[in-house]
Motif scaffolding. Sequence first.
Motif, short mmCIF file in Angstrom:
data_model
loop_
_atom_site.label_atom_id
_atom_site.label_comp_id
_atom_site.label_asym_id
_atom_site.label_seq_id
_atom_site.Cartn_x
_atom_site.Cartn_y
_atom_site.Cartn_z
N SER A 106 36.47 23.99 58.10
CA SER A 106 37.70 22.67 58.32
C SER A 106 36.63 21.33 59.90
O SER A 106 36.92 20.06 59.37
CB SER A 106 38.97 22.23 58.65
N SER A 107 36.95 22.13 61.10
CA SER A 107 36.59 20.72 61.89
C SER A 107 35.22 20.51 61.99
O SER A 107 35.04 19.48 62.45
CB SER A 107 36.76 22.56 62.94
N MET A 108 34.19 21.16 61.06
CA MET A 108 32.91 20.68 61.36
C MET A 108 32.97 19.62 60.40
O MET A 108 31.39 18.77 60.93
CB MET A 108 32.17 21.87 60.46
N VAL A 109 33.22 19.48 59.61
CA VAL A 109 33.74 18.40 59.01
C VAL A 109 33.48 16.73 59.93
O VAL A 109 32.66 16.22 59.62
CB VAL A 109 34.53 18.03 57.79
N GLU A 202 39.77 13.65 50.41
CA GLU A 202 39.57 14.67 49.10
C GLU A 202 39.23 15.77 49.22
O GLU A 202 39.45 16.57 49.34
CB GLU A 202 39.64 14.48 47.67
N LYS A 203 37.63 15.85 49.77
CA LYS A 203 36.73 16.89 49.53
C LYS A 203 36.58 17.43 50.87
O LYS A 203 36.87 19.05 51.29
CB LYS A 203 35.16 16.29 49.25
N PHE A 204 37.48 16.52 52.17
CA PHE A 204 37.96 17.55 53.25
C PHE A 204 38.98 18.40 53.09
O PHE A 204 38.43 19.58 53.50
CB PHE A 204 38.04 16.47 54.17
N LEU A 230 25.26 30.77 52.87
CA LEU A 230 26.52 29.82 52.78
C LEU A 230 26.55 28.31 52.66
O LEU A 230 26.57 27.64 53.01
CB LEU A 230 27.10 29.56 54.33
N PRO A 231 26.75 28.19 50.88
CA PRO A 231 26.52 27.32 50.12
C PRO A 231 27.87 25.94 50.52
O PRO A 231 27.53 24.71 50.99
CB PRO A 231 25.84 27.30 48.71
N GLU A 238 26.70 17.70 55.10
CA GLU A 238 26.78 16.80 54.57
C GLU A 238 27.53 15.29 54.25
O GLU A 238 27.72 14.77 54.27
CB GLU A 238 26.33 16.63 53.12
N LEU A 239 29.05 16.81 54.11
CA LEU A 239 30.06 15.44 53.99
C LEU A 239 30.62 15.15 55.52
O LEU A 239 30.88 13.86 55.12
CB LEU A 239 31.69 16.98 53.55
N HIS A 240 30.16 15.42 56.97
CA HIS A 240 30.12 15.01 57.57
C HIS A 240 28.38 14.21 57.89
O HIS A 240 29.69 12.67 58.14
CB HIS A 240 29.91 16.20 58.47
#
Length: 546
Positions: A106-109, A202-204, A230-231, A238-240
């Motif tokens: 979560s934090s990595m995002v 939403e994805k986060f 770990l896909p 990519e989200l980040h």
Amino acid sequence: MPSPSLILAAAIVAFAVVCYKLSGVGRRPKGYPPGPPTLPLIGNLHLMPKKNTHLQLQKWAEEYGPMYSLILGTKVMIVLSSDKAISDLLDKRSNIYSSRPDMYLSSMVGAGSRMLLMEYGDTWRKVRGLVHNSLNVKAARAYVPYQDLENKAMLLGFLETPSLFVDHIRRYTNSLTTQMVFGFRTTDINDPKLKQLYHGFEKFSEVCGSATASLLDLYPILRQLPDALLPLRRYVKELHRKESKLYVGHYLDTKKRLHEGTAKPCFCVDIVRAQEKDGLSDLLCGYTSGSMLEAGSDTTASTLIGFVQAITIFPEVVKAAQEELDRVCGNRMPDLNDLPDLPYIRGCMKESMRWMPTDIIGVPHAVIRDDEYMGYTIPKGASVMWNVWAVQNDPKRHPNPRRFDPTRWAHDSQTSVEAATNRDATKRDHFVFGAGRRLCQGMHIADRSMFLGISRLLWAFDFKQPIDPSTGQEIIPDMNDLSEGLFVQPNPFEVVITPRSEHKAECVRNEWKNMTELLDDEMQWKTVPEGLIWRDYEPLEAREKS
């Protein structure tokens, strides 16, 4: 060289130590709050549901009381399920209950820069101080012209394309926030950056609530696995990338315009000054402004969408609200001055946030040292969840809790700030805005956006259940059909929205026409409203030359 027997003995000792340490993993130590039975190594992990977690947490609250513990692998989660427990710990002991647990993916995002998930410390305090300057009571009053304009734009959208009501609500709250934070309006429901914001958040939220994220938090050794295994971590990276491009891009564009003197006054004025003074990174500045954009856009929008669903399911609410509005406002559109005379509408606001809480199980806090409560030990580092759904749907607190009933609040005139800071926890209307030092600072603004949204939508429009053409029966939305993740909202549903009269439809058109006189050819403000806290800012480029 050690003898084989010595090596063997050392190996046996090492194995015994590992076994001893593992033997305690998953067990509930003596003195911890009660909770469901555990299994070795995994604790209560096998009992955690894959969806509708809020319902299972509510059942355990009924069984184990206002405070119980879940042993989740190597971690401990304390679940608070009463207003008193939340107040006693998160509010009254906020000096030790204001941090966040380690939330790896979560934090990595947000690369550790999202204010929502920051640990309690110097960086968080600095960021919160910046935000306070923009959201305090005095500053919040200055945004009323923004709210009035964006609300009337939303009403026009409901009139012209009512089937896209979700998009109109989202543009309403997003455009208000982009003006406050970056100095520009979001004028189009199809704006790519608007779409990206809501999709990304939403994805986060889904990442935060995923089983993979939980496993990596509970068994940190699994983080050593490569991305190929770990896909979700690959997806998070990519989200980040996309998210930081949006947030940092917004910030850098605004910073450039502030230096040139072409930007409207906005929150980024304060961020740029703080960056120059304290050497803050572009990433942190981008996520500070982006965090405000998220909070201002998503929570109020989701609550208003929930309100539309509620009045579709409970049509008697529409009738009662419209009777009050017609009695007080007649043929003129409601404004903020009407709030004291519209107690039922105020009840709709409070009931909306109680009935469909967006942060349905809260964002967990973390305790920074051992503590004791109700005779039980709360260990240092434990996650502490404030079980929003269970408290707001406690039948002892709110009889028949799944009924949307604004009359619950007939004698409660508190604002959200007054209720959230009331020393008597039983007087708090809802827990959507957090607790303790993590309490949302934008409550004044959210209250006004909610009031304008609810009062004017009900004044101008009727909301009815659609008819199934195959059966001729009314289609009632499923109030239990919610999105999954850390933050929720109703999944898509149908509602028939029509103007109450041609007079009211014409009033909506005329009000928006009057608003457009304040806007230029690109539908941006010609001049900023009076009272804006950054109104008299000096362009940064000129300040540097002086």
